[in-house]
Design a protein around this motif. Structure first.
Motif, PDB file in Angstrom:
ATOM      1  N   LEU A  89       0.879  -1.169   0.000  1.00  8.60           N
ATOM      2  CA  LEU A  89       0.000   0.000   0.000  1.00  8.60           C
ATOM      3  C   LEU A  89       0.914   1.216   0.000  1.00  8.60           C
ATOM      4  CD1 LEU A  89      -2.717   1.523   0.351  1.00  8.60           C
ATOM      5  CD2 LEU A  89      -2.432   1.230   2.819  1.00  8.60           C
ATOM      6  N   ILE A  90       0.721   2.102  -0.974  1.00 11.17           N
ATOM      7  CA  ILE A  90       1.572   3.286  -1.106  1.00 11.17           C
ATOM      8  C   ILE A  90       0.697   4.529  -1.051  1.00 11.17           C
ATOM      9  CG2 ILE A  90       3.200   4.512  -2.573  1.00 11.17           C
ATOM     10  CD1 ILE A  90       3.810   1.700  -3.805  1.00 11.17           C
ATOM     11  N   LEU A  91       1.010   5.423  -0.141  1.00 11.23           N
ATOM     12  CA  LEU A  91       0.307   6.699  -0.042  1.00 11.23           C
ATOM     13  C   LEU A  91       1.297   7.795  -0.418  1.00 11.23           C
ATOM     14  CD1 LEU A  91      -1.317   4.761   1.895  1.00 11.23           C
ATOM     15  CD2 LEU A  91      -2.052   6.821   3.037  1.00 11.23           C
ATOM     16  N   ILE A  92       0.916   8.577  -1.409  1.00 10.80           N
ATOM     17  CA  ILE A  92       1.750   9.694  -1.850  1.00 10.80           C
ATOM     18  C   ILE A  92       1.067  10.988  -1.392  1.00 10.80           C
ATOM     19  CG2 ILE A  92       2.768  10.882  -3.826  1.00 10.80           C
ATOM     20  CD1 ILE A  92       2.610   8.167  -5.333  1.00 10.80           C
ATOM     21  N   PHE A  93       1.724  11.705  -0.486  1.00 14.45           N
ATOM     22  CA  PHE A  93       1.192  12.955   0.053  1.00 14.45           C
ATOM     23  C   PHE A  93       1.843  14.102  -0.707  1.00 14.45           C
ATOM     24  CE2 PHE A  93       0.948   9.839   3.425  1.00 14.45           C
ATOM     25  CZ  PHE A  93      -0.314  10.036   3.961  1.00 14.45           C
ATOM     26  N   SER A  94       1.092  14.707  -1.625  1.00 14.00           N
ATOM     27  CA  SER A  94       1.617  15.801  -2.436  1.00 14.00           C
ATOM     28  C   SER A  94       0.454  16.541  -3.072  1.00 14.00           C
ATOM     29  CB  SER A  94       2.529  15.231  -3.531  1.00 14.00           C
ATOM     30  OG  SER A  94       2.984  16.265  -4.377  1.00 14.00           O
ATOM     31  N   LEU A 123      -3.124   8.702  -3.988  1.00 19.32           N
ATOM     32  CA  LEU A 123      -2.549  10.049  -4.093  1.00 19.32           C
ATOM     33  C   LEU A 123      -3.387  10.958  -3.201  1.00 19.32           C
ATOM     34  CD1 LEU A 123      -2.318   9.871  -7.948  1.00 19.32           C
ATOM     35  CD2 LEU A 123      -0.365   9.815  -6.425  1.00 19.32           C
ATOM     36  N   ILE A 124      -2.748  11.585  -2.217  1.00 22.70           N
ATOM     37  CA  ILE A 124      -3.477  12.402  -1.245  1.00 22.70           C
ATOM     38  C   ILE A 124      -2.933  13.825  -1.275  1.00 22.70           C
ATOM     39  CG2 ILE A 124      -4.012  12.697   1.204  1.00 22.70           C
ATOM     40  CD1 ILE A 124      -3.648   9.611   1.428  1.00 22.70           C
ATOM     41  N   ASN A 125      -3.845  14.784  -1.409  1.00 21.80           N
ATOM     42  CA  ASN A 125      -3.471  16.193  -1.438  1.00 21.80           C
ATOM     43  C   ASN A 125      -3.794  16.823  -0.085  1.00 21.80           C
ATOM     44  OD1 ASN A 125      -3.147  18.917  -1.849  1.00 21.80           O
ATOM     45  ND2 ASN A 125      -4.108  18.932  -3.864  1.00 21.80           N
ATOM     46  N   TYR A 132      -6.884  12.089  -4.823  1.00 21.88           N
ATOM     47  CA  TYR A 132      -7.115  12.329  -6.245  1.00 21.88           C
ATOM     48  C   TYR A 132      -6.645  11.122  -7.033  1.00 21.88           C
ATOM     49  CZ  TYR A 132      -2.250  14.171  -6.160  1.00 21.88           C
ATOM     50  OH  TYR A 132      -0.901  14.342  -5.982  1.00 21.88           O
ATOM     51  N   THR A 133      -7.141  10.994  -8.255  1.00 22.08           N
ATOM     52  CA  THR A 133      -6.832   9.828  -9.063  1.00 22.08           C
ATOM     53  C   THR A 133      -5.544  10.041  -9.845  1.00 22.08           C
ATOM     54  OG1 THR A 133      -8.004  10.593 -11.029  1.00 22.08           O
ATOM     55  CG2 THR A 133      -9.312   9.391  -9.380  1.00 22.08           C
TER      56      THR A 133
END
Length: 159
Positions: A89-94, A123-125, A132-133
Motif C-alpha cells: 500500500l503506497i500513499l503519496i502525500f503531495s 494520491l493524497i493532497n 485524487y486519481t
C-alpha cells in the motif's frame, strides 16, 4: 502487507496539514492493518530528502524542514523502480505539482497505472484534504526561477 508513505516537503504544502494527514493515515493503518508494525517513509523535494521507518504504534510524524523545488515525477520513478512487486500500500502525500522533474507527466501516469496492478496506490493532497486519481495528476509547472544565460554580444563579456 508493506506500507510506504511518500511525502512532499518541497514547501508548497503547509507543514501542519502534511503532519495531520500523515498522522491520521498512520492511525488508519494501525486500525485496518493491525499486523503492520512500521511504515517506510520517503520525504522528498527536488531529491529524496530522507528515508526511514517509523513505528505505527505511539509515533507521531513531524516535518523538520521544507523547501526547494518539486521533483515528484522523478521521485515516483526512483522509489518505484527499487520496490518489489509484493503486497504493498503506497500513499503519496503531495499537491501533485512538479516543477523540476526530468520525467514527463505522461510517463509518470503510465508508471503509476502499471504499478497500480500490483499495489494499492493512493494520491493524497493535504492542501485540499482529499484523494485524487492518477489521471488527475497535475501537469508539470514551469519553475519559478530562470537561469539567465548571458548574451555573448554583451560588451562586458567579450573583454
Amino acid at each position: 502487507m508493506n506500507i510506504t508513505f511518500i511525502i512532499d516537503i518541497s514547501g508548497s504544502l503547509d507543514i501542519k496539514s502534511i503532519e495531520e494527514m500523515v498522522n491520521k493515515s498512520m492511525e488508519a493503518v494501525e486500525e485496518y492493518y493491525p499486523s503492520v508494525t512500521s511504515i517506510n517513509i520517503h520525504e522528498f523535494n527536488y531529491k529524496i530528502h530522507q528515508s526511514f521507518s517509523l513505528s505505527v504504534k505511539n509515533s507521531t510524524y513531524n516535518v523538520e524542514d521544507t523547501g526547494g523545488c518539486t521533483s515528484l515525477y522523478d521521485i515516483i520513478h526512483i522509489i518505484f523502480s527499487g520496490m518489489k512487486k509484493s503486497n504493498h500500500l503506497i500513499l503519496i502525500f503531495s499537491d501533485g505539482e512538479d516543477n523540476n522533474s526530468i520525467m514527463s507527466r505522461e510517463d509518470t501516469v503510465e508508471t503509476l497505472k502499471y504499478y497500480n496492478k500490483f499495489w494499492d496506490i493512493l494520491l493524497i493532497n493535504p492542501k485540499r484534504n482529499r484523494e485524487y486519481t492518477i489521471d488527475e495528476l497535475p501537469k508539470k509547472r514551469k519553475p519559478k526561477w530562470r537561469l539567465k544565460i548571458p548574451d555573448i554580444k554583451d560588451e562586458k563579456l567579450r573583454k
